[in-house]
Design an enzyme around this catalytic site. Structure first.
Site, mmCIF file in Angstrom:
data_model
loop_
_atom_site.group_PDB
_atom_site.id
_atom_site.type_symbol
_atom_site.label_atom_id
_atom_site.label_comp_id
_atom_site.label_asym_id
_atom_site.label_seq_id
_atom_site.Cartn_x
_atom_site.Cartn_y
_atom_site.Cartn_z
ATOM 1 N N SER A 96 0.841 -1.211 0.000
ATOM 2 C CA SER A 96 0.000 0.000 0.000
ATOM 3 C C SER A 96 0.869 1.253 0.000
ATOM 4 C CB SER A 96 -0.936 -0.001 1.208
ATOM 5 O OG SER A 96 -0.170 0.019 2.402
ATOM 6 N N VAL B 24 3.006 -10.896 2.898
ATOM 7 C CA VAL B 24 2.957 -11.891 1.814
ATOM 8 C C VAL B 24 4.220 -12.743 1.877
ATOM 9 C CG1 VAL B 24 2.959 -12.203 -0.689
ATOM 10 C CG2 VAL B 24 1.510 -10.449 0.365
ATOM 11 N N GLU C 277 19.273 15.237 3.801
ATOM 12 C CA GLU C 277 18.174 15.785 4.607
ATOM 13 C C GLU C 277 18.401 15.503 6.092
ATOM 14 O OE1 GLU C 277 14.837 15.510 1.054
ATOM 15 O OE2 GLU C 277 15.074 13.836 2.410
ATOM 16 N N ASP D 288 9.640 0.427 -6.816
ATOM 17 C CA ASP D 288 11.031 0.149 -6.440
ATOM 18 C C ASP D 288 11.448 -1.293 -6.714
ATOM 19 O OD1 ASP D 288 11.181 2.719 -5.576
ATOM 20 O OD2 ASP D 288 11.563 2.267 -3.470
HETATM 21 C C1 LIG Z 1 13.679 7.972 3.351
HETATM 22 C C2 LIG Z 1 13.186 8.007 1.930
HETATM 23 C C3 LIG Z 1 13.064 9.222 1.271
HETATM 24 C C4 LIG Z 1 12.602 9.261 -0.039
HETATM 25 N N1 LIG Z 1 12.480 10.475 -0.656
HETATM 26 C C5 LIG Z 1 11.966 10.527 -1.905
HETATM 27 C C6 LIG Z 1 11.749 11.779 -2.543
HETATM 28 O O1 LIG Z 1 12.059 12.838 -1.977
HETATM 29 N N2 LIG Z 1 11.206 11.779 -3.786
HETATM 30 C C7 LIG Z 1 10.854 10.631 -4.423
HETATM 31 O O2 LIG Z 1 10.326 10.674 -5.532
HETATM 32 N N3 LIG Z 1 11.062 9.436 -3.854
HETATM 33 C C8 LIG Z 1 11.612 9.346 -2.618
HETATM 34 N N4 LIG Z 1 11.812 8.138 -2.024
HETATM 35 C C9 LIG Z 1 11.532 6.914 -2.793
HETATM 36 C C10 LIG Z 1 10.051 6.579 -2.815
HETATM 37 O O3 LIG Z 1 9.526 6.661 -1.524
HETATM 38 C C11 LIG Z 1 9.897 5.192 -3.406
HETATM 39 O O4 LIG Z 1 10.421 5.199 -4.704
HETATM 40 C C12 LIG Z 1 8.446 4.763 -3.454
HETATM 41 O O5 LIG Z 1 7.922 4.699 -2.150
HETATM 42 C C13 LIG Z 1 8.317 3.405 -4.130
HETATM 43 O O6 LIG Z 1 6.980 2.985 -4.104
HETATM 44 P P1 LIG Z 1 6.638 1.441 -4.025
HETATM 45 O O7 LIG Z 1 5.165 1.337 -4.049
HETATM 46 O O8 LIG Z 1 7.430 0.691 -5.007
HETATM 47 O O9 LIG Z 1 7.193 0.978 -2.604
HETATM 48 P P2 LIG Z 1 6.811 1.509 -1.160
HETATM 49 O O10 LIG Z 1 6.236 2.851 -1.191
HETATM 50 O O11 LIG Z 1 8.042 1.273 -0.351
HETATM 51 O O12 LIG Z 1 5.677 0.504 -0.682
HETATM 52 C C14 LIG Z 1 5.926 -0.854 -0.465
HETATM 53 C C15 LIG Z 1 4.822 -1.391 0.427
HETATM 54 O O13 LIG Z 1 4.892 -2.802 0.423
HETATM 55 C C16 LIG Z 1 4.717 -3.300 1.726
HETATM 56 N N5 LIG Z 1 5.380 -4.600 1.781
HETATM 57 C C17 LIG Z 1 6.679 -4.896 1.595
HETATM 58 N N6 LIG Z 1 6.879 -6.220 1.666
HETATM 59 C C18 LIG Z 1 5.672 -6.780 1.905
HETATM 60 C C19 LIG Z 1 5.217 -8.122 2.090
HETATM 61 N N7 LIG Z 1 6.055 -9.169 2.010
HETATM 62 N N8 LIG Z 1 3.918 -8.320 2.347
HETATM 63 C C20 LIG Z 1 3.049 -7.283 2.427
HETATM 64 N N9 LIG Z 1 3.411 -6.006 2.250
HETATM 65 C C21 LIG Z 1 4.705 -5.760 1.981
HETATM 66 C C22 LIG Z 1 5.366 -2.252 2.609
HETATM 67 O O14 LIG Z 1 4.850 -2.306 3.921
HETATM 68 C C23 LIG Z 1 4.981 -0.966 1.877
HETATM 69 O O15 LIG Z 1 3.762 -0.441 2.341
HETATM 70 C C24 LIG Z 1 12.275 8.061 -0.708
HETATM 71 C C25 LIG Z 1 12.401 6.841 -0.048
HETATM 72 C C26 LIG Z 1 12.858 6.812 1.261
HETATM 73 C C27 LIG Z 1 12.984 5.485 1.980
#
Ligand SMILES: Cc1cc2nc3c(=O)[nH]c(=O)nc-3n(C[C@H](O)[C@H](O)[C@H](O)COP(=O)(O)OP(=O)(O)OC[C@H]3O[C@@H](n4cnc5c(N)ncnc54)[C@H](O)[C@@H]3O)c2cc1C
Length: 480
Positions: free
Chosen positions: A15, A82, A177, A314
């Site tokens: 999420s 998961v 930051e 990611d």
């Molecule tokens: C500290 C920090 C600062 C950042 N700053 C920026 C910024 O300034 N600008 C920018 O564009 N991007 C930034 N990013 C990157 C950005 O947050 C990510 O690229 C983005 O969140 C990726 O989205 P996602 O949906 O792939 O993963 P996420 O947003 O990480 O979501 C993954 C989700 O999967 C869930 N999950 C993981 N494994 C499991 C499992 N086995 N079972 C169930 N649920 C699971 C997690 O709980 C999480 O809710 C930053 C990241 C971090 C960590």
């Protein structure tokens, strides 16, 4: 919503930015969506550093997922980790405490994100927490403000210096930051708070194995960011590789050899590793994974010969796209569009086209860098752009209002509204990891004794069943 629904069933894992935006994009689709995450919130990761340094509360950047989608009747939100994805059976197996659930799908969107990578040195994590989750940010908040509390008790000058030295590893946006905010805390926020030392004597060290700060912003902005940090009291050490970390400090190797920095507080902001679910999917689909564990997806974001499985955000590797939120959000919308087309019998398989809207990073109060196409901004104007973008993207309206108020307190004034931290926040991760390690060792010993051949390894759900049990029950002392 029953599992034998006649409608097309979409399972979304995660999420975060990818999972939530995919779910929302399926709002009007003739599908049933099951959104599974191991946390009950959506997390706005770019502002985690503000939770860690006492500016924002965790609720402002992590609203409850089911509240966000409460009006979207075709979605069910499930709390669960998961553990298994079966591409052949089209099922996802997830667990929470002692409850294991198998959820079938017709289409699957995997957006489980990435965790911290210590480049093969996972033992560093105990002493240098990363910053990926709310737990991480709250632990760091406890460690940062706790270090100052310890400093007030210290009469030995060397020990005092170690409490007042903060080392941030990784000079990307998160490291910059964090370093900028700790410097600001020490020079502005904590002024007059202590009687035995001056917080302005705090040493903030920002380390990186690479040769520049914020290298992705190009030479000019990178140099500007470094000078700005230095003018705020941050010591920038580049081409410096971390070779060891312990409770008392950190060992660094650079052109002059190895040296040790005595520092009680270390923060790891270097390196990412994609969710291990990526390898599972790759093994079953024949897709490749890169060095960070990201799955090489097809141009339409599906994997291998599975047009019903999308990997986004990611976790995906495509054309060198970076791990940033716009990639996750746009990928989510693309996957949702493909599913909608499929359910309507329309052609699918169109390639994903990413529109780069630029990137930005804050250095400290009223100072940031931003790069939008050929436009390079820095200083106050870039900071205003940062403020506007983050206000727009914060998920809930209420969070926008309260965040704005907290920013006024911290940036116009010098206060921090969210300095509360508890011993449990600081110690729970280490305690849990140790007790899980003990459980694993005990189960392995029992397994060897009983001669059983498989199925005896403990799972996360074998860990203590209470949420927030007393961490002080473990006999082993905590790292000092
Ligand atoms: C500290 C920090 C600062 C950042 N700053 C920026 C910024 O300034 N600008 C920018 O564009 N991007 C930034 N990013 C990157 C950005 O947050 C990510 O690229 C983005 O969140 C990726 O989205 P996602 O949906 O792939 O993963 P996420 O947003 O990480 O979501 C993954 C989700 O999967 C869930 N999950 C993981 N494994 C499991 C499992 N086995 N079972 C169930 N649920 C699971 C997690 O709980 C999480 O809710 C930053 C990241 C971090 C960590």
């Amino acid at each position: 919503m029953s599992t034998d629904s006649p409608r097309h069933r979409v399972v979304v894992i995660g999420s975060g930015f990818g999972g939530l935006f995919a779910t929302k994009a399926l709002r009007r689709a003739d599908v049933d969506v099951t959104l599974i995450d191991r946390t009950s919130h959506h997390l706005f990761q770019p502002l985690l550093y503000q939770v860690a340094t006492g500016i924002l509360s965790e609720g402002e950047i992590a609203p409850a997922t089911r509240e966000i989608v409460r009006r979207q009747k075709n979605v069910q939100v499930l709390l669960g980790t998961v553990e298994q994805i079966s591409l052949d059976e089209r099922t996802v197996t997830h667990s929470m405490l002692d409850k294991t659930t198998v959820t079938p799908y017709d289409s699957l969107i995997v957006a489980a994100g990435a965790g911290q990578s210590y480049f093969g040195n996972d033992q560093f994590a105990e002493f240098a927490p990363g910053m990926k989750t709310i737990d991480d940010a709250l632990e760091l908040r406890g460690r940062i403000f706790g270090a100052y509390e310890m400093a007030e008790l210290e009469s030995d000058p060397l020990a005092l210096d170690a409490w007042l030295t903060f080392v941030v590893v990784g000079a990307g946006p998160t490291g910059v930051e964090m370093a900028g905010q700790i410097a600001e805390l020490s020079r502005r926020t904590l002024k007059g708070n202590f009687r035995t030392f001056d917080p302005a004597t705090t040493r903030v060290v920002l380390l990186d194995a690479a040769g520049s700060v914020l290298s992705m912003f190009g030479d000019k902005l990178s140099l500007h960011a470094q000078r700005d940090l230095e003018s705020r009291g941050v010591e920038v050490q580049l081409d410096a590789k971390v070779v060891d970390v312990d409770a008392q400090g950190i060992v660094v190797e650079d052109a002059e050899g190895r040296r040790r920095i005595e520092a009680r507080t270390k923060i790891w902001a270097a390196g990412v590793a994609a969710s291990p679910l990526g390898r599972q999917i790759a093994e079953q689909s024949g897709a490749e994974v890169d060095r960070s564990g990201r799955v090489a997806v097809n141009p339409d974001l599906t994997v291998g010969t599975h047009p019903e499985v999308f990997v986004i955000g990611d976790m995906m590797s495509l054309d060198g796209l970076p791990g940033v939120s716009p990639v996750a959000i746009q990928g989510a919308k693309h996957a949702a569009k493909q599913i909608k087309a499929r359910t309507k019998g329309k052609p699918t398989g169109q390639p994903f086209r990413y529109r780069d809207k630029g990137s930005m990073a804050t250095i400290s109060r009223f100072s940031a860098v931003a790069s939008v196409g050929k436009l390079h901004l820095r200083g106050f104007i870039a900071w205003l752009a940062w403020l506007a973008v983050h206000l727009v993207y914060l998920t809930a309206f209420k969070s926008r209002v309260t965040a704005l108020m907290h920013w006024a307190v911290s940036f116009v004034g010098r206060g921090r509204s969210e300095r509360t931290s508890t011993w449990q926040q600081v110690s729970a991760r280490t305690r849990l990891q140790r007790s899980e390690g003990e459980l694993a060792r005990a189960a392995a010993a029992a397994h060897a004794g009983s001669g059983r051949s498989e199925g005896a390894m403990p799972r996360a759900s074998d860990a203590p069943q209470s949420i927030g049990g007393d961490p002080r029950r473990t006999a082993e002392p905590l790292p000092k």
